[in-house]
Scaffold this motif. Structure first.
Motif, PDB file in Angstrom:
ATOM      1  N   TYR A  56       0.847  -1.201   0.000  1.00 30.73           N
ATOM      2  CA  TYR A  56       0.000   0.000   0.000  1.00 30.73           C
ATOM      3  C   TYR A  56       0.886   1.256   0.000  1.00 30.73           C
ATOM      4  CZ  TYR A  56      -3.264   3.613   1.256  1.00 30.73           C
ATOM      5  OH  TYR A  56      -3.993   4.773   1.232  1.00 30.73           O
ATOM      6  N   ALA A  57       1.878   1.287   0.872  1.00 25.61           N
ATOM      7  CA  ALA A  57       2.726   2.480   0.979  1.00 25.61           C
ATOM      8  C   ALA A  57       3.447   2.754  -0.334  1.00 25.61           C
ATOM      9  CB  ALA A  57       3.753   2.289   2.112  1.00 25.61           C
ATOM     10  N   MET A  58       3.932   1.690  -0.976  1.00 26.29           N
ATOM     11  CA  MET A  58       4.705   1.892  -2.202  1.00 26.29           C
ATOM     12  C   MET A  58       3.834   2.294  -3.386  1.00 26.29           C
ATOM     13  SD  MET A  58       7.865  -0.833  -2.036  1.00 26.29           S
ATOM     14  CE  MET A  58       6.879  -2.303  -2.112  1.00 26.29           C
ATOM     15  N   THR A  59       2.535   1.979  -3.289  1.00 27.86           N
ATOM     16  CA  THR A  59       1.640   2.362  -4.400  1.00 27.86           C
ATOM     17  C   THR A  59       0.840   3.625  -4.067  1.00 27.86           C
ATOM     18  OG1 THR A  59       0.062   0.739  -3.552  1.00 27.86           O
ATOM     19  CG2 THR A  59       1.381   0.075  -5.446  1.00 27.86           C
ATOM     20  N   HIS A  60       1.035   4.181  -2.867  1.00 26.82           N
ATOM     21  CA  HIS A  60       0.343   5.416  -2.475  1.00 26.82           C
ATOM     22  C   HIS A  60       1.349   6.372  -1.848  1.00 26.82           C
ATOM     23  CE1 HIS A  60      -2.909   2.474  -2.728  1.00 26.82           C
ATOM     24  NE2 HIS A  60      -3.739   3.475  -2.896  1.00 26.82           N
ATOM     25  N   GLN A  61       2.426   6.612  -2.561  1.00 28.63           N
ATOM     26  CA  GLN A  61       3.522   7.399  -1.982  1.00 28.63           C
ATOM     27  C   GLN A  61       3.068   8.808  -1.600  1.00 28.63           C
ATOM     28  OE1 GLN A  61       6.885   7.873  -4.550  1.00 28.63           O
ATOM     29  NE2 GLN A  61       8.251   8.453  -2.902  1.00 28.63           N
ATOM     30  N   ASP A  62       2.003   9.274  -2.248  1.00 29.08           N
ATOM     31  CA  ASP A  62       1.519  10.632  -1.994  1.00 29.08           C
ATOM     32  C   ASP A  62       1.183  10.879  -0.518  1.00 29.08           C
ATOM     33  OD1 ASP A  62       0.491  13.238  -2.814  1.00 29.08           O
ATOM     34  OD2 ASP A  62      -1.453  12.399  -2.224  1.00 29.08           O
ATOM     35  N   ILE A  63       0.724   9.828   0.181  1.00 27.14           N
ATOM     36  CA  ILE A  63       0.325  10.042   1.584  1.00 27.14           C
ATOM     37  C   ILE A  63       1.513  10.452   2.465  1.00 27.14           C
ATOM     38  CG2 ILE A  63      -1.658   8.461   1.459  1.00 27.14           C
ATOM     39  CD1 ILE A  63       0.032   6.495   3.155  1.00 27.14           C
ATOM     40  N   PHE A  64       2.739  10.271   1.947  1.00 27.31           N
ATOM     41  CA  PHE A  64       3.928  10.635   2.723  1.00 27.31           C
ATOM     42  C   PHE A  64       4.388  12.064   2.445  1.00 27.31           C
ATOM     43  CE2 PHE A  64       3.970   6.054   2.387  1.00 27.31           C
ATOM     44  CZ  PHE A  64       4.342   5.654   3.658  1.00 27.31           C
ATOM     45  N   ASN A  65       3.677  12.750   1.552  1.00 30.02           N
ATOM     46  CA  ASN A  65       4.180  14.047   1.079  1.00 30.02           C
ATOM     47  C   ASN A  65       3.368  15.245   1.570  1.00 30.02           C
ATOM     48  OD1 ASN A  65       6.193  12.701  -0.283  1.00 30.02           O
ATOM     49  ND2 ASN A  65       4.995  12.516  -2.161  1.00 30.02           N
ATOM     50  N   HIS A  66       2.702  15.103   2.703  1.00 27.71           N
ATOM     51  CA  HIS A  66       1.881  16.211   3.196  1.00 27.71           C
ATOM     52  C   HIS A  66       2.398  16.745   4.521  1.00 27.71           C
ATOM     53  CE1 HIS A  66      -1.375  15.752   0.179  1.00 27.71           C
ATOM     54  NE2 HIS A  66      -0.839  14.559   0.109  1.00 27.71           N
ATOM     55  N   SER A  67       3.694  16.608   4.731  1.00 33.18           N
ATOM     56  CA  SER A  67       4.260  17.040   6.000  1.00 33.18           C
ATOM     57  C   SER A  67       5.719  17.437   5.790  1.00 33.18           C
ATOM     58  CB  SER A  67       4.178  15.897   7.018  1.00 33.18           C
ATOM     59  OG  SER A  67       4.900  16.226   8.178  1.00 33.18           O
ATOM     60  N   LEU A  68       6.212  18.308   6.660  1.00 29.56           N
ATOM     61  CA  LEU A  68       7.630  18.684   6.602  1.00 29.56           C
ATOM     62  C   LEU A  68       8.503  17.725   7.425  1.00 29.56           C
ATOM     63  CD1 LEU A  68       7.228  22.551   7.052  1.00 29.56           C
ATOM     64  CD2 LEU A  68       7.684  21.290   4.925  1.00 29.56           C
ATOM     65  N   ASP A  69       7.840  16.766   8.094  1.00 28.11           N
ATOM     66  CA  ASP A  69       8.556  15.832   8.960  1.00 28.11           C
ATOM     67  C   ASP A  69       9.244  14.760   8.098  1.00 28.11           C
ATOM     68  OD1 ASP A  69       9.368  13.928  10.741  1.00 28.11           O
ATOM     69  OD2 ASP A  69       7.435  13.725  11.764  1.00 28.11           O
ATOM     70  N   GLU A  70      10.454  15.074   7.678  1.00 28.87           N
ATOM     71  CA  GLU A  70      11.167  14.195   6.741  1.00 28.87           C
ATOM     72  C   GLU A  70      11.594  12.882   7.383  1.00 28.87           C
ATOM     73  OE1 GLU A  70      14.404  16.228   4.960  1.00 28.87           O
ATOM     74  OE2 GLU A  70      13.085  17.723   4.038  1.00 28.87           O
ATOM     75  N   LYS A  71      11.790  12.909   8.700  1.00 27.20           N
ATOM     76  CA  LYS A  71      12.294  11.687   9.339  1.00 27.20           C
ATOM     77  C   LYS A  71      11.203  10.629   9.525  1.00 27.20           C
ATOM     78  CE  LYS A  71      16.283  13.961  11.106  1.00 27.20           C
ATOM     79  NZ  LYS A  71      17.010  14.511  12.258  1.00 27.20           N
ATOM     80  N   THR A  72       9.970  11.089   9.800  1.00 28.13           N
ATOM     81  CA  THR A  72       8.873  10.116   9.844  1.00 28.13           C
ATOM     82  C   THR A  72       8.694   9.504   8.457  1.00 28.13           C
ATOM     83  OG1 THR A  72       7.743  11.225  11.664  1.00 28.13           O
ATOM     84  CG2 THR A  72       6.388   9.822  10.259  1.00 28.13           C
ATOM     85  N   ARG A  73       8.814  10.340   7.434  1.00 26.58           N
ATOM     86  CA  ARG A  73       8.709   9.834   6.049  1.00 26.58           C
ATOM     87  C   ARG A  73       9.820   8.815   5.783  1.00 26.58           C
ATOM     88  NH1 ARG A  73       7.122  14.080   3.401  1.00 26.58           N
ATOM     89  NH2 ARG A  73       9.027  15.231   3.756  1.00 26.58           N
ATOM     90  N   ALA A  74      11.043   9.167   6.145  1.00 30.28           N
ATOM     91  CA  ALA A  74      12.182   8.270   5.896  1.00 30.28           C
ATOM     92  C   ALA A  74      12.013   6.957   6.652  1.00 30.28           C
ATOM     93  CB  ALA A  74      13.475   8.957   6.317  1.00 30.28           C
ATOM     94  N   LEU A  75      11.584   7.061   7.921  1.00 30.51           N
ATOM     95  CA  LEU A  75      11.416   5.851   8.746  1.00 30.51           C
ATOM     96  C   LEU A  75      10.437   4.872   8.111  1.00 30.51           C
ATOM     97  CD1 LEU A  75      11.657   4.324  11.566  1.00 30.51           C
ATOM     98  CD2 LEU A  75       9.599   5.585  12.195  1.00 30.51           C
ATOM     99  N   TRP A  76       9.253   5.364   7.751  1.00 34.58           N
ATOM    100  CA  TRP A  76       8.229   4.447   7.249  1.00 34.58           C
ATOM    101  C   TRP A  76       8.564   3.926   5.855  1.00 34.58           C
ATOM    102  CZ3 TRP A  76       5.273   1.783  10.215  1.00 34.58           C
ATOM    103  CH2 TRP A  76       4.815   2.310  11.428  1.00 34.58           C
ATOM    104  N   LEU A  77       9.141   4.783   5.009  1.00 34.80           N
ATOM    105  CA  LEU A  77       9.481   4.314   3.656  1.00 34.80           C
ATOM    106  C   LEU A  77      10.571   3.243   3.714  1.00 34.80           C
ATOM    107  CD1 LEU A  77       9.302   7.596   1.541  1.00 34.80           C
ATOM    108  CD2 LEU A  77       7.828   5.588   1.339  1.00 34.80           C
ATOM    109  N   TRP A  78      11.578   3.454   4.560  1.00 33.09           N
ATOM    110  CA  TRP A  78      12.625   2.436   4.735  1.00 33.09           C
ATOM    111  C   TRP A  78      12.025   1.134   5.280  1.00 33.09           C
ATOM    112  CZ3 TRP A  78      14.165   1.574  10.139  1.00 33.09           C
ATOM    113  CH2 TRP A  78      15.049   0.506  10.269  1.00 33.09           C
ATOM    114  N   HIS A  79      11.211   1.258   6.326  1.00 34.72           N
ATOM    115  CA  HIS A  79      10.648   0.059   6.950  1.00 34.72           C
ATOM    116  C   HIS A  79       9.776  -0.709   5.941  1.00 34.72           C
ATOM    117  CE1 HIS A  79       8.789  -1.731  10.871  1.00 34.72           C
ATOM    118  NE2 HIS A  79       9.013  -2.655   9.945  1.00 34.72           N
ATOM    119  N   MET A  80       8.955   0.029   5.203  1.00 33.61           N
ATOM    120  CA  MET A  80       8.058  -0.639   4.261  1.00 33.61           C
ATOM    121  C   MET A  80       8.827  -1.276   3.102  1.00 33.61           C
ATOM    122  SD  MET A  80       5.089  -0.644   5.574  1.00 33.61           S
ATOM    123  CE  MET A  80       5.881  -0.900   7.151  1.00 33.61           C
ATOM    124  N   LEU A  81       9.889  -0.605   2.653  1.00 37.07           N
ATOM    125  CA  LEU A  81      10.738  -1.204   1.609  1.00 37.07           C
ATOM    126  C   LEU A  81      11.247  -2.575   2.072  1.00 37.07           C
ATOM    127  CD1 LEU A  81      12.627  -0.713  -1.055  1.00 37.07           C
ATOM    128  CD2 LEU A  81      14.363  -0.199   0.637  1.00 37.07           C
TER     129      LEU A  81
END
Ligand code: FE2
Ligand code: FE2
Length: 318
Positions: A160-185
């Motif tokens: 889901y995360a890899m096919t809905h990357q947009d949900i990660f782009n509505h915040s300036l919190d880059e580390k939460t984005r990095a954490l979840w994208l790495w974990h989901m990968l």
């Protein structure tokens, strides 16, 4: 003795019908270390689409998941000794290593929630009660099926995360984005290992389904209840806040909408696990993985590159 050559042969014998999907993963699941240097000031409690309730699900998941990962690590270690196939043993070592780093890094992340008034200590206490008094006391075969069930759900979240990357782009919190994208990968990268281990050591269908439902109840009702309460425990005034209730529908949609919601749009994938001949690689994420490995880990341009420390792939031992 370390061997690299006869891998294909050994693998073909172990997984005759799955060779095309799995062969690329041999010796190719590294254990990566990261240092995100999380800071409480940077945490966005509305990270997902600026919706607090939806974000609360993933905050609660971040806390409870570390306990699930400990169960996966303990169970994988126990069963690795019973596995004869060297390739599957090597893949299990990758699974254990990746989950150990996930658990460690999520703990660091969870610490940043505490100064932001999120009920981390309360949820840790509750998770400890459930895991120490029930799940960790299960017989090993049931733990093995639960491990496969948990890994199925994290694979669903990852796809889901890899096919809905947009949900990660509505915040300036880059580390939460990095954490979840790495974990989901990495969840997608190792999504078949627990299942293959279960099939080799048990393959009992009713037991596999039992593990699925335990994982479903834990991640749905358990984490869901934690998510439901979290915004009010963080800030009791949320109960009386018009803006909070106005955005609640957006949170509901992000989680449950049949079109695009994390759970709502993934129901087919989730319940496909009930098919007797299900295999995680029936949901092919090869191209998505290639795309995200480049986007996240490229040494020059990768989103995760500033936080990357080191990586190694466990050796194949014959
Ligand atoms: Fe994980
Ligand atoms: Fe996992």
């Amino acid at each position: 003795m370390l061997l690299a050559k006869p891998v294909k042969k050994v693998f073909a014998k172990a997984f005759p019908s799955r060779l095309p999907n799995l062969k690329d993963q041999i010796a190719n699941i590294p254990i990566r270390h990261f240092n995100f240097k999380f800071s409480p000031d940077e945490l966005d409690v509305k990270f997902f689409m600026q919706k607090e309730w939806a974000t609360a699900y993933f905050a609660a998941l971040s806390i409870f998941l570390t306990y699930g990962e400990e169960l996966v690590i303990e169970t994988a270690r126990h069963h690795r000794d019973q596995i004869q196939d060297p390739v599957l043993k090597q893949r299990l070592t990758s699974l254990i290593g990746q989950e150990a780093i996930h658990s460690k890094v999520h703990e660091e992340y969870n610490e940043t929630m505490i100064p932001n008034n999120l009920p981390v200590q309360l949820y840790r206490f509750l998770a400890e009660q459930v895991f120490n008094h029930t799940f960790l006391k299960f017989p090993q075969p049931l733990k093995l099926s639960m491990m496969a069930g948990i890994e199925h759900f994290t694979a669903v979240f990852a796809q889901y995360a890899m096919t809905h990357q947009d949900i990660f782009n509505h915040s300036l919190d880059e580390k939460t984005r990095a954490l979840w994208l790495w974990h989901m990968l990495e969840e997608s990268e190792h999504k078949d290992i627990a299942y293959d281990t279960y099939q080799v050591l048990s393959a009992n269908y009713p037991l596999r389904i039992s593990g699925f439902f335990i994982a479903l109840i834990t991640l749905g009702l358990g984490v869901g209840a934690g998510a439901l309460m979290l915004p009010f425990l963080r800030r009791p005034m949320n109960s009386f806040s018009l803006s909070f209730w106005k955005e609640a529908k957006g949170s509901w949609d992000l989680l449950f909408s049949r079109d695009n919601g994390v759970f709502g749009s993934s129901l087919g994938h989730i319940f496909d696990y009930l098919r007797p001949d299900f295999h995680p690689n029936d949901h092919d994420t090869t191209e998505l993985l290639e795309y995200f490995k480049k986007e996240l880990l490229d040494p020059e341009t990768g989103t995760l590159t500033p936080y990357f420390v080191k990586a190694f792939t466990p050796a194949l031992r014959m």
